[in-house]
Design a protein around this motif. Structure first.
Motif, short mmCIF file in Angstrom:
data_model
loop_
_atom_site.label_atom_id
_atom_site.label_comp_id
_atom_site.label_asym_id
_atom_site.label_seq_id
_atom_site.Cartn_x
_atom_site.Cartn_y
_atom_site.Cartn_z
N ARG A 58 35.15 17.28 3.17
CA ARG A 58 36.07 18.40 3.41
C ARG A 58 36.27 18.65 4.90
N HIS A 118 36.02 16.32 7.27
CA HIS A 118 36.36 15.05 7.96
C HIS A 118 35.29 14.72 9.00
N LEU A 157 51.25 9.66 7.19
CA LEU A 157 49.97 10.36 7.05
C LEU A 157 49.32 10.50 8.42
N ASP A 206 43.39 13.01 9.77
CA ASP A 206 42.86 13.50 8.49
C ASP A 206 41.76 12.60 7.94
N TYR A 207 41.45 11.55 8.67
CA TYR A 207 40.40 10.61 8.26
C TYR A 207 39.41 10.45 9.41
N ASP A 239 38.29 5.11 4.10
CA ASP A 239 37.85 5.91 5.24
C ASP A 239 36.39 5.59 5.52
#
Length: 259
Positions: A16, A18, A90, A94-95, A139
């Motif tokens: 959550r 990252h 994307l 976020d990763y 990821d």
């Protein structure tokens, strides 16, 4: 059971936020316990990631087994909010460390119930409705994945971070899956390629493995579910600004950009 839940909570918190995951205080003792943690993790992720809509299979090709150092397939979950259409943009931020893989995805037309096991490639092939050319998003969300061990990697869905799907192709229109050549193109340059035969000899062999693996836990696959059958190429790690295109002969293309 407390140690299972504690491990799942630690993984869920890292995902959550990252944040890179360090070694768990009490890691799962073996791969079977890793899957127990994974099931607990899925329950914790549902409010954040949406419902489970399918599965990914990792380490189905020799190149990936050699790379990860695990000589057999591993499974993980695919969640609704992680599934995107071709052309998506994307955010790389976020990763933790985003990567992509070139895959043949299947969409099931009927259930594969646990009571029907053992499954063969021919049997599960008859349960497929259609296919997608797919980018699996992975990821590397670890301080150092090489030291985590297979049970912990399994507990954390084996690098799964979603997927990008190209246009759906009915089963009747698909050529011999073994012969399909996949090309991975990053920023306009082909960087890797493989064939459907690289995925356990045939992608349906990978699907049969998953169905049998789930059946051993008393679980089945369900009509409408998506399965990513495994990468034709070694994982490609990306940086912000990279554009990715996967071309799969007879299946089509799928694209994504990581901004």
């Amino acid at each position: 059971m407390d140690r299972i839940l504690a491990a799942a909570k630690a993984i869920a918190l890292a995902r959550r936020n990252h944040a890179p995951l360090a070694a768990l205080e009490v890691p799962p003792a073996d791969e079977a316990e890793g899957y127990q943690v994974q099931r607990a993790l899925h329950d914790l992720l549902l409010p954040h990631a949406g419902p489970l809509v399918g599965y990914k299979i990792g380490c189905t090709s020799q190149v990936m087994q050699d790379y990860i150092g695990i000589p057999h397939p591993c499974g993980g979950g695919v969640f609704q909010k992680g599934v995107h259409d071709s052309g998506v943009q994307l955010a790389a931020a976020d990763y933790v460390r985003v990567g992509v893989e070139c895959e043949i995805a299947v969409r099931l037309k009927r259930n594969l119930a646990a009571g029907e096991a053992p499954f063969t490639a021919e049997w599960v092939g008859e349960a497929v409705e259609a296919y997608h050319p797919a980018i699996e998003i992975v990821d590397d969300r670890y301080v150092k994945w090489e030291t985590m061990g297979a049970p912990t990697l399994i507990a954390d869905d084996f690098f799964a971070a979603g997927c990008v799907l190209g246009e759906i192709v009915p089963r009747s229109s698909v050529p011999d899956l073994k012969a399909i050549k996949g090309r991975a193109i990053v920023n306009g340059e082909e960087v890797s390629h493989g064939t459907g035969a690289d995925v356990l000899g045939h992608p349906h062999n990978a699907l049969a493995w998953l169905a049998n693996h789930l059946a051993a836990e008393g679980k089945g696959l369900h009509a409408g579910e998506l399965v990513l059958t495994g990468s034709l190429v070694k994982t490609l790690w990306l940086k912000a600004g990279d554009k990715v295109r996967m071309e799969l002969d007879g299946l089509g293309t799928v694209e994504a950009e990581f901004t």
